[in-house]
Design an enzyme around this catalytic site. Sequence first.
Site, PDB file in Angstrom:
ATOM      1  N   HIS A  55       0.793  -1.048   0.078  1.00 24.76           N
ATOM      2  CA  HIS A  55       0.026   0.001   0.015  1.00 24.76           C
ATOM      3  C   HIS A  55       0.944   1.254  -0.013  1.00 24.76           C
ATOM      4  O   HIS A  55       2.129   0.925   0.054  1.00 24.76           O
ATOM      5  CB  HIS A  55      -1.000  -0.103   1.253  1.00 24.76           C
ATOM      6  CG  HIS A  55      -0.337   0.213   2.543  1.00 24.76           C
ATOM      7  ND1 HIS A  55       0.457  -0.871   2.908  1.00 24.76           N
ATOM      8  CD2 HIS A  55      -0.021   1.060   3.541  1.00 24.76           C
ATOM      9  CE1 HIS A  55       0.880  -0.702   4.249  1.00 24.76           C
ATOM     10  NE2 HIS A  55       0.508   0.569   4.627  1.00 24.76           N
ATOM     11  N   ASP A 110       6.155   4.129   4.954  1.00 19.95           N
ATOM     12  CA  ASP A 110       7.126   3.326   5.701  1.00 19.95           C
ATOM     13  C   ASP A 110       7.226   1.911   4.802  1.00 19.95           C
ATOM     14  O   ASP A 110       7.835   1.044   5.127  1.00 19.95           O
ATOM     15  CB  ASP A 110       6.575   3.027   6.980  1.00 19.95           C
ATOM     16  CG  ASP A 110       5.333   2.692   7.018  1.00 19.95           C
ATOM     17  OD1 ASP A 110       4.409   3.112   6.353  1.00 19.95           O
ATOM     18  OD2 ASP A 110       4.762   1.784   7.861  1.00 19.95           O
ATOM     19  N   HIS A 111       6.358   1.803   3.862  1.00 17.13           N
ATOM     20  CA  HIS A 111       6.355   0.608   3.040  1.00 17.13           C
ATOM     21  C   HIS A 111       6.982   0.893   1.449  1.00 17.13           C
ATOM     22  O   HIS A 111       7.187  -0.106   0.882  1.00 17.13           O
ATOM     23  CB  HIS A 111       4.962  -0.065   2.867  1.00 17.13           C
ATOM     24  CG  HIS A 111       4.369  -0.570   3.992  1.00 17.13           C
ATOM     25  ND1 HIS A 111       4.273  -1.802   4.283  1.00 17.13           N
ATOM     26  CD2 HIS A 111       3.970   0.099   5.161  1.00 17.13           C
ATOM     27  CE1 HIS A 111       3.878  -1.978   5.461  1.00 17.13           C
ATOM     28  NE2 HIS A 111       3.601  -0.869   6.174  1.00 17.13           N
TER      29      HIS A 111
END
Length: 313
Positions: free
Chosen positions: A63, A67-68
């Site tokens: 998503h 932080d991803h």
Amino acid sequence: MEKFDIHILGCGAALPTTRHFSASQIVNVRDKLFMIDCGEGAQMQLRKTHLKFSRLNHIFISHLHGDHCFGLFGLISTFGLLGRTADLHIYSPYGLEGLFRPVLEAFCHHLPYEVFFHTFGTTEPVVICEDRSVVITTIPLRHRVPCCGFLFREKPRQNHIIREMVDFYQVPISWMHRIKNGEDYVTPEGEIISNDRLTKPASMPRSYAYCSDTMYDPEIVEQIKGIDLLFHEATFADGERGRARETYHSTASQAAAIAQAAEVKQLLLGHFSARYEDETILLREALKEFPETLLAREGMCIVVRDILPQSKS
């Protein structure tokens, strides 16, 4: 044994700390590398694994929270500096390419390789990548933005040749592929040698599911039923269940409840909130629900084990 390994590069939640990097993993299936999420610092963690960068051709972004995916910029640039020429494929919910193309044009406009962005929907499971070794399917999750996990299912492997029997019946090399695929051998004299005399069954196909970020969602249970290893986010302890619901995250005991309902073989907890200096509280809560539970940690490599088929007797 052919490889099916999970390398944890980062297992922290939104806020990077001195203890945890942001979310990122490498799935190694038969020496082909697949990255799941690419948080800040992912490429430095990848170097520590000593895995070959050149074998990483597919990146899956669950998503569009920073932080991803904040680690993608640096990783793409580094690949260019290393002289990479193979295409890189990045899979994500809608919107990632629009965010990244301007940055790539500004900082990486002379890349020696192509970056391809692939978009997937987040409401129904869909196969997004497949090769001779593995099929990768999305797992729709419930988060504040469109989000999916990923299910890796290994394809069946060929039977193992019993060398002594093949030599005994003087089976020519030209027959080996057919025998591995289950055919009986027919001798020049017309005698039929059954396949089970020449081979032993391959191990059962292995499977891995990555479910982060998501609130508690029993609807995913059916899709991950019986898998070998489940990574499920455990951002909070039970004392923060209200906060988990508010932020569309899960507690450790909720992750364990999913593992129990899905009858998975092993549960791996991750995506820990920065508020916990010691995640054993999360482990203790999960163990009450599901005994086969581990805590993720940076640098961990988990081997998804071979399991031989059960005897028909």
